[in-house]
Scaffold this motif. Structure first.
Motif, PDB file in Angstrom:
ATOM      1  N   GLU A 316       0.726  -1.458  -0.033  1.00 42.70           N
ATOM      2  CA  GLU A 316       0.110   0.056  -0.100  1.00 42.70           C
ATOM      3  C   GLU A 316       0.762   1.193   0.170  1.00 42.70           C
ATOM      4  OE1 GLU A 316      -3.696   1.854   2.495  1.00 42.70           O
ATOM      5  OE2 GLU A 316      -2.735  -0.117   3.098  1.00 42.70           O
ATOM      6  N   GLY A 319       2.538   2.036  -3.283  1.00 44.99           N
ATOM      7  CA  GLY A 319       1.668   2.421  -4.282  1.00 44.99           C
ATOM      8  C   GLY A 319       1.033   1.219  -5.449  1.00 44.99           C
ATOM      9  N   GLU A 322      -2.601   0.596  -5.156  1.00 47.39           N
ATOM     10  CA  GLU A 322      -3.522   1.809  -5.791  1.00 47.39           C
ATOM     11  C   GLU A 322      -3.400   1.665  -7.274  1.00 47.39           C
ATOM     12  OE1 GLU A 322      -3.613   6.733  -6.075  1.00 47.39           O
ATOM     13  OE2 GLU A 322      -2.187   5.732  -4.606  1.00 47.39           O
ATOM     14  N   GLY A 325      -5.670  -1.214  -8.215  1.00 50.32           N
ATOM     15  CA  GLY A 325      -7.043  -0.463  -8.147  1.00 50.32           C
ATOM     16  C   GLY A 325      -7.713   0.208  -9.407  1.00 50.32           C
ATOM     17  N   GLN A 326      -6.806   1.024  -9.965  1.00 51.38           N
ATOM     18  CA  GLN A 326      -6.893   1.906 -11.043  1.00 51.38           C
ATOM     19  C   GLN A 326      -7.064   0.836 -12.556  1.00 51.38           C
ATOM     20  OE1 GLN A 326      -3.486   4.291 -11.174  1.00 51.38           O
ATOM     21  NE2 GLN A 326      -4.224   5.774  -9.668  1.00 51.38           N
ATOM     22  N   PRO A 365      -6.889  -3.279   0.826  1.00 50.14           N
ATOM     23  CA  PRO A 365      -6.621  -2.033   0.695  1.00 50.14           C
ATOM     24  C   PRO A 365      -6.718  -1.612  -0.923  1.00 50.14           C
ATOM     25  CG  PRO A 365      -4.651  -3.306   0.914  1.00 50.14           C
ATOM     26  CD  PRO A 365      -5.967  -4.199   1.302  1.00 50.14           C
ATOM     27  N   MET A 366      -6.610  -2.720  -1.959  1.00 52.77           N
ATOM     28  CA  MET A 366      -6.694  -2.562  -3.206  1.00 52.77           C
ATOM     29  C   MET A 366      -8.358  -1.844  -3.460  1.00 52.77           C
ATOM     30  SD  MET A 366      -6.701  -4.766  -6.710  1.00 52.77           S
ATOM     31  CE  MET A 366      -8.356  -5.219  -6.822  1.00 52.77           C
ATOM     32  N   LYS A 368     -10.426  -0.792  -1.373  1.00 56.88           N
ATOM     33  CA  LYS A 368     -10.443   0.667  -0.807  1.00 56.88           C
ATOM     34  C   LYS A 368      -9.947   1.725  -1.614  1.00 56.88           C
ATOM     35  CE  LYS A 368     -10.088   0.305   4.346  1.00 56.88           C
ATOM     36  NZ  LYS A 368      -9.361   0.569   5.661  1.00 56.88           N
ATOM     37  N   SER A 369      -8.968   1.447  -2.631  1.00 52.84           N
ATOM     38  CA  SER A 369      -8.391   2.563  -3.520  1.00 52.84           C
ATOM     39  C   SER A 369      -9.115   2.841  -4.471  1.00 52.84           C
ATOM     40  CB  SER A 369      -6.933   2.164  -3.815  1.00 52.84           C
ATOM     41  OG  SER A 369      -7.223   1.116  -4.691  1.00 52.84           O
ATOM     42  N   GLU A 371     -12.700   3.033  -4.142  1.00 52.94           N
ATOM     43  CA  GLU A 371     -13.884   3.749  -3.804  1.00 52.94           C
ATOM     44  C   GLU A 371     -14.210   4.901  -4.230  1.00 52.94           C
ATOM     45  OE1 GLU A 371     -14.870   1.019   0.223  1.00 52.94           O
ATOM     46  OE2 GLU A 371     -13.637   3.069   0.350  1.00 52.94           O
ATOM     47  N   GLU A 372     -13.246   5.883  -4.278  1.00 53.63           N
ATOM     48  CA  GLU A 372     -13.513   7.260  -4.641  1.00 53.63           C
ATOM     49  C   GLU A 372     -13.770   7.454  -6.085  1.00 53.63           C
ATOM     50  OE1 GLU A 372     -10.973  11.405  -4.568  1.00 53.63           O
ATOM     51  OE2 GLU A 372     -10.077   9.810  -3.634  1.00 53.63           O
TER      52      GLU A 372
END
Length: 449
Positions: A316, A319, A322, A325-326, A365-366, A368-369, A371-372
């Motif tokens: 995490e 990076g 994240e 996640g993208q 955590p992936m 979570k990244s 969600e936004e």
């Protein structure tokens, strides 16, 4: 992501790329865990230490990555269950249930599956099978029938039943703690699909085995002659344990309204039961009982979780998660439904091959990244439920997919009824596919129709 945008990992050893290095540490750790050549707690702690030595984490950030609420919940529940087990209450329920169906082999197959599922919703799966399987052998020996269908059914029931609640399976504990889900959140969201899945499993096993497992009236009388009351070894402890267990479950249900963490409830319950368990004892006996009770905690699992949290936090911080996640958002085109369906099936198949705990710890955590960019926490809830259902139901996919599976196989081997890896796959793959299919349809109907 440029290294200069990652302030915590600017001093990586030899100037290496922190993403590459953290990924390498995680992959190597997971490969070693998969081979089972070394103790999993040792592997996790070494992996976490290497994250620090490599400059990806500091000791402070590594500790920041550890979810102490999860550890407190595990330690508290392990202590409560360990002490409660000494009263014999769980064996009592299993024998009582078998006698309620008049020792009919077909009825026993159903009730032991249901008892295992219910116990697994409130105890960890390993504890459940350790309690139920010896009773199963005792009953099948007296009935002179094969224990094989009962053992297979109990394995599946433990993994399915454990999915129903926050405390039933480690993946749920991880998810619940990570995004502050309550006991009732899991109960209302997952219990319906778990109950339906269990009903389907029971019907399938009854259809396949029900008419094939027969015994004589004489053998049934032997089972009916077992006095379930003899299983209770300490009536006083039974009352104390039931009181604390009920209070803790009630605490989980009410805690969300008072903003008290589940870990605090579990630890307080454990402390109260320890107090009641040792009340009135002499000093030396009191200290012995407390040490013995704390020794019932699976500290290997606790330290495994601690090390695993730090390893994943390294990804995490660097990076990697994240970035993953993208890519995931791009792959699903920002669709919550596509994301949920992909997560549930990937989770099920991956959890069939490897332990679902490290997989879920990495996925949290992936997700979570993501969600936004996908509408926030509320919009993403179907994806979180998909992770829970896929990882827990995936535990039925193979003999090594869950610790309970391995434990039952070992106990069966010692009793002269070995369960081979390939023979188990004949049952496990269809069960995993059916249960995951049911879960996927449930999510679609509940959230996307």
């Amino acid at each position: 992501m440029p290294v200069e945008n990652l302030p915590h990992v600017s001093n990586v050893i030899f100037g290496m790329n922190p993403m590459v290095l953290s990924t390498a540490i995680l992959v190597i750790s997971y490969i070693i865990l998969f081979t089972e050549k070394l103790n999993r707690a040792v592997v996790a702690l070494i992996g976490a230490s290497v994250m620090i030595f490599a400059g990806i984490l500091t000791q402070e950030t590594a500790l920041k990555g550890i979810d102490f609420n999860t550890l407190a919940l595990l330690i508290g529940m392990m202590t409560i269950v360990g002490i409660s087990e000494k009263s014999g209450m769980f064996q009592y329920v299993a024998i009582w249930s078998a006698k309620k169906v008049k020792a009919n082999p077909r009825g026993i197959l159903v009730v032991l599956s249901l008892v295992t599922a219910v116990f697994s919703a409130f105890l960890d799966n390993v504890t459940t099978v350790l309690l139920i399987v010896p009773v199963t052998f005792q009953i099948t020996r007296k009935l002179q029938i094969t224990p094989y269908p009962y053992l297979i059914a109990e394995i599946f029931a433990s993994n399915i039943g454990g999915t129903a609640t926050l405390i039933g399976d480690p993946p749920n504990i991880l998810i619940g703690s990570a995004i502050n889900l309550s006991f009732t959140d899991f109960l209302f969201e997952l219990t319906p699909v778990v109950a339906f899945t269990m009903l389907v499993q029971v019907l399938i096993f009854d259809f396949i085995w029900g008419k094939r497992i027969v015994t004589t009236d004489e053998h049934k009388k032997l089972v009916m002659s077992i006095n379930e009351v003899d299983s209770i070894t300490d009536w006083t402890l039974l009352k104390k344990s039931l009181f604390v267990l009920a209070a803790v479950i009630l605490g989980f249900i009410c805690a969300e309204h008072f903003h008290i963490a589940n870990g605090t409830i579990a630890m307080f319950g454990a402390a109260v039961l320890l107090l009641l368990y040792t009340l009135g004892e002499e000093h030396s006996e009191r200290e012995r009982k407390v040490e013995e009770a704390l020794g019932l905690v699976d500290w290997t699992t606790i330290f495994f979780f601690a090390g695993l949290f730090a390893i994943v936090y390294g990804l995490e911080e660097s990076g990697v998660l994240e970035l993953m996640g993208q890519k995931f958002v791009e792959m699903t085109e920002g669709s919550i439904e596509k994301a949920a369906m992909l997560v549930i099936w990937v989770s099920a198949f991956v959890s069939t091959a490897i332990d679902n705990i490290p997989f879920v710890a990495t996925m949290i955590p992936m997700i979570k990244s993501m969600e936004e960019s996908m509408g926030g926490r509320e919009a993403m809830m179907p994806v979180w439920w998909a992770l829970s259902l896929g990882a827990c139901f995936g535990g039925n996919g193979s003999l090594i997919a869950a610790s309970a599976n391995v434990i039952v196989a070992g106990m069966a081997q010692r009793e002269g009824h070995p369960i081979s890896f390939l023979k188990f796959l004949i049952w496990s793959i269809p069960t995993m596919l059916i249960s995951t299919g049911i879960a996927a349809m449930y999510l679609h109907i509940r959230h996307f129709m």
